[in-house]
Scaffold this active site. Structure first.
Site, PDB file in Angstrom:
ATOM      1  N   TYR A  17       0.822  -1.214   0.000  1.00  0.00           N
ATOM      2  CA  TYR A  17       0.000   0.000   0.000  1.00  0.00           C
ATOM      3  C   TYR A  17       0.862   1.273   0.000  1.00  0.00           C
ATOM      4  O   TYR A  17       0.658   2.139  -0.860  1.00  0.00           O
ATOM      5  CB  TYR A  17      -0.968  -0.042   1.188  1.00  0.00           C
ATOM      6  CG  TYR A  17      -1.850   1.166   1.315  1.00  0.00           C
ATOM      7  CD1 TYR A  17      -3.009   1.302   0.547  1.00  0.00           C
ATOM      8  CD2 TYR A  17      -1.541   2.190   2.200  1.00  0.00           C
ATOM      9  CE1 TYR A  17      -3.824   2.425   0.664  1.00  0.00           C
ATOM     10  CE2 TYR A  17      -2.349   3.304   2.323  1.00  0.00           C
ATOM     11  CZ  TYR A  17      -3.491   3.424   1.561  1.00  0.00           C
ATOM     12  OH  TYR A  17      -4.289   4.529   1.674  1.00  0.00           O
ATOM     13  N   LYS A  22       1.103   4.160  -3.008  1.00  0.00           N
ATOM     14  CA  LYS A  22       0.795   5.581  -2.828  1.00  0.00           C
ATOM     15  C   LYS A  22       1.989   6.465  -3.201  1.00  0.00           C
ATOM     16  O   LYS A  22       1.812   7.577  -3.697  1.00  0.00           O
ATOM     17  CB  LYS A  22       0.315   5.850  -1.402  1.00  0.00           C
ATOM     18  CG  LYS A  22      -1.055   5.238  -1.108  1.00  0.00           C
ATOM     19  CD  LYS A  22      -2.137   5.767  -2.068  1.00  0.00           C
ATOM     20  CE  LYS A  22      -3.522   5.290  -1.687  1.00  0.00           C
ATOM     21  NZ  LYS A  22      -4.574   5.839  -2.567  1.00  0.00           N
TER      22      LYS A  22
HETATM   23  N1  NAP Z   1      -8.790   6.324   5.493  1.00  0.00           N
HETATM   24  C1  NAP Z   1      -7.531   6.737   5.586  1.00  0.00           C
HETATM   25  O1  NAP Z   1      -6.957   6.846   6.687  1.00  0.00           O
HETATM   26  C2  NAP Z   1      -6.783   7.107   4.340  1.00  0.00           C
HETATM   27  C3  NAP Z   1      -5.550   7.762   4.491  1.00  0.00           C
HETATM   28  C4  NAP Z   1      -4.825   8.108   3.366  1.00  0.00           C
HETATM   29  C5  NAP Z   1      -5.343   7.812   2.103  1.00  0.00           C
HETATM   30  N2  NAP Z   1      -6.558   7.186   1.984  1.00  0.00           N
HETATM   31  C6  NAP Z   1      -7.061   6.933   0.636  1.00  0.00           C
HETATM   32  O2  NAP Z   1      -8.345   7.514   0.510  1.00  0.00           O
HETATM   33  C7  NAP Z   1      -9.072   6.836  -0.527  1.00  0.00           C
HETATM   34  C8  NAP Z   1     -10.447   6.471  -0.007  1.00  0.00           C
HETATM   35  O3  NAP Z   1     -10.286   5.542   1.041  1.00  0.00           O
HETATM   36  P1  NAP Z   1     -11.317   5.380   2.264  1.00  0.00           P
HETATM   37  O4  NAP Z   1     -10.532   5.514   3.505  1.00  0.00           O
HETATM   38  O5  NAP Z   1     -12.516   6.221   2.029  1.00  0.00           O
HETATM   39  O6  NAP Z   1     -11.662   3.815   2.119  1.00  0.00           O
HETATM   40  P2  NAP Z   1     -13.058   3.039   1.937  1.00  0.00           P
HETATM   41  O7  NAP Z   1     -14.080   3.569   2.885  1.00  0.00           O
HETATM   42  O8  NAP Z   1     -12.682   1.603   1.995  1.00  0.00           O
HETATM   43  O9  NAP Z   1     -13.513   3.429   0.454  1.00  0.00           O
HETATM   44  C9  NAP Z   1     -12.800   2.978  -0.652  1.00  0.00           C
HETATM   45  C10 NAP Z   1     -13.655   3.213  -1.878  1.00  0.00           C
HETATM   46  O10 NAP Z   1     -12.938   2.754  -3.030  1.00  0.00           O
HETATM   47  C11 NAP Z   1     -13.814   1.919  -3.773  1.00  0.00           C
HETATM   48  N3  NAP Z   1     -13.113   0.979  -4.628  1.00  0.00           N
HETATM   49  C12 NAP Z   1     -12.233   0.005  -4.285  1.00  0.00           C
HETATM   50  N4  NAP Z   1     -11.874  -0.689  -5.385  1.00  0.00           N
HETATM   51  C13 NAP Z   1     -12.544  -0.133  -6.422  1.00  0.00           C
HETATM   52  C14 NAP Z   1     -12.607  -0.417  -7.815  1.00  0.00           C
HETATM   53  N5  NAP Z   1     -11.899  -1.422  -8.371  1.00  0.00           N
HETATM   54  N6  NAP Z   1     -13.398   0.360  -8.600  1.00  0.00           N
HETATM   55  C15 NAP Z   1     -14.108   1.367  -8.062  1.00  0.00           C
HETATM   56  N7  NAP Z   1     -14.117   1.674  -6.749  1.00  0.00           N
HETATM   57  C16 NAP Z   1     -13.340   0.918  -5.947  1.00  0.00           C
HETATM   58  C17 NAP Z   1     -14.656   1.228  -2.722  1.00  0.00           C
HETATM   59  O11 NAP Z   1     -15.809   0.647  -3.311  1.00  0.00           O
HETATM   60  P3  NAP Z   1     -16.579  -0.614  -2.614  1.00  0.00           P
HETATM   61  O12 NAP Z   1     -17.470  -0.046  -1.554  1.00  0.00           O
HETATM   62  O13 NAP Z   1     -17.332  -1.191  -3.769  1.00  0.00           O
HETATM   63  O14 NAP Z   1     -15.523  -1.522  -2.058  1.00  0.00           O
HETATM   64  C18 NAP Z   1     -14.980   2.427  -1.836  1.00  0.00           C
HETATM   65  O15 NAP Z   1     -15.993   3.210  -2.400  1.00  0.00           O
HETATM   66  C19 NAP Z   1      -8.219   5.630  -0.920  1.00  0.00           C
HETATM   67  O16 NAP Z   1      -7.462   5.942  -2.088  1.00  0.00           O
HETATM   68  C20 NAP Z   1      -7.269   5.471   0.272  1.00  0.00           C
HETATM   69  O17 NAP Z   1      -6.085   4.836  -0.070  1.00  0.00           O
HETATM   70  C21 NAP Z   1      -7.284   6.830   3.076  1.00  0.00           C
END
Ligand code: NAP
Length: 232
Positions: A157, A161
């Site tokens: 991961y 990133k």
């Molecule tokens: N949360 C954190 O602490 C954090 C920190 C830094 C960066 N981020 C980044 O922020 C972004 C959003 O993450 P989040 O924390 O909101 O996680 P999340 O709640 O797990 O949401 C992830 C989203 O991505 C979608 N997704 C995954 N694979 C996909 C695909 N093949 N096609 C289309 N959609 C897909 C998921 O859809 P489904 O519902 O269908 O699975 C969900 O809508 C990500 O890029 C993550 O790496 C998060």
């Protein structure tokens, strides 16, 4: 004129909160999600249009771009948000399939979706792409004992990133007519981390919303979190 904003992975978490906040701020949000039921339900809650998109599937991405072309005709802001952590396993157990899955969703998708949406961004007077990266992709933060990013060891991961951030910088240099910036949400409670993150989704979307609402003069090729520039 309204700002038309397309967000991938917007059925929940940071993508959904970004869609909610930008809708509230007057953007015409198009909610992209891979699951038709979850996507449609989320879009209905926000009163926005849902477009199916699986960011790992060329045909799905092409269909999504054609759908937006037919309905909205352009995109002003593309938010490449969809992402996964991949399978939880020790470094020695990770294999090529694990790597392919994480890089396909987090990295190759940025190229795939950006490529498909470039003609739509080309029709905007002020096009912008926001790639949702992570502090875990920062070489500096992952070596700073004072930062939570240095306490997490998970080869794929963070590497994915780091690639997202570098892709953003390279696109910014290659395509100066479009602003390309990377956002680090910070550690935020979502399904991605079983809600262990310390920030709310509103705090976690501050950097994305700031990039989506700032004037064009704010610039391209930057990596920012909610407090300002993030070290590479
Ligand atoms: N949360 C954190 O602490 C954090 C920190 C830094 C960066 N981020 C980044 O922020 C972004 C959003 O993450 P989040 O924390 O909101 O996680 P999340 O709640 O797990 O949401 C992830 C989203 O991505 C979608 N997704 C995954 N694979 C996909 C695909 N093949 N096609 C289309 N959609 C897909 C998921 O859809 P489904 O519902 O269908 O699975 C969900 O809508 C990500 O890029 C993550 O790496 C998060």
């Amino acid at each position: 004129m309204t700002t038309i904003t397309f967000i991938t992975g917007a059925n929940k978490g940071l993508g959904y909160e970004t869609a909610r906040r930008l809708t509230e701020l007057g953007h015409t949000v198009i909610l992209g999600a891979r699951d038709p039921e979850r996507g449609a339900a989320a879009a209905t809650r926000l009163g926005v249009r849902f477009v199916p998109i699986d960011v790992t599937d060329d045909a799905s991405v092409a269909r999504a771009a054609a759908d937006v072309e037919a309905h909205e005709g352009r995109v002003d802001t593309l938010v490449n948000n969809a992402g996964i952590t991949g399978r939880h396993a020790g470094a020695g157990d990770l294999d090529g399939d694990d790597a392919r899955a994480v890089f396909d969703t987090n990295v190759f998708s940025v190229v795939r979706v950006t490529h498909a949406f470039l003609p739509l961004l080309g029709k905007s007077d002020s096009p912008a792409v926001i790639n949702v990266s992570s502090g875990l992709g920062s070489f500096t933060l992952t070596h700073d004992p004072g930062r939570v990013e240095s306490t997490i060891t998970a080869p794929l991961y963070p590497a994915s990133k780091a690639a997202v951030t570098m892709l953003t910088m390279q696109y910014a240099k290659a395509l100066p007519g479009i602003r390309f910036n990377a956002a680090d949400p910070g550690y935020t409670a979502t399904d991605l981390n079983a809600h262990r993150g310390s920030q709310t989704v509103t705090e976690g979307t501050d950097a994305i919303v700031a990039l989506a609402t700032e004037p064009a003069e704010a610039g391209t090729g930057r990596f920012v979190d909610r407090f300002g520039p993030v070290p590479w």
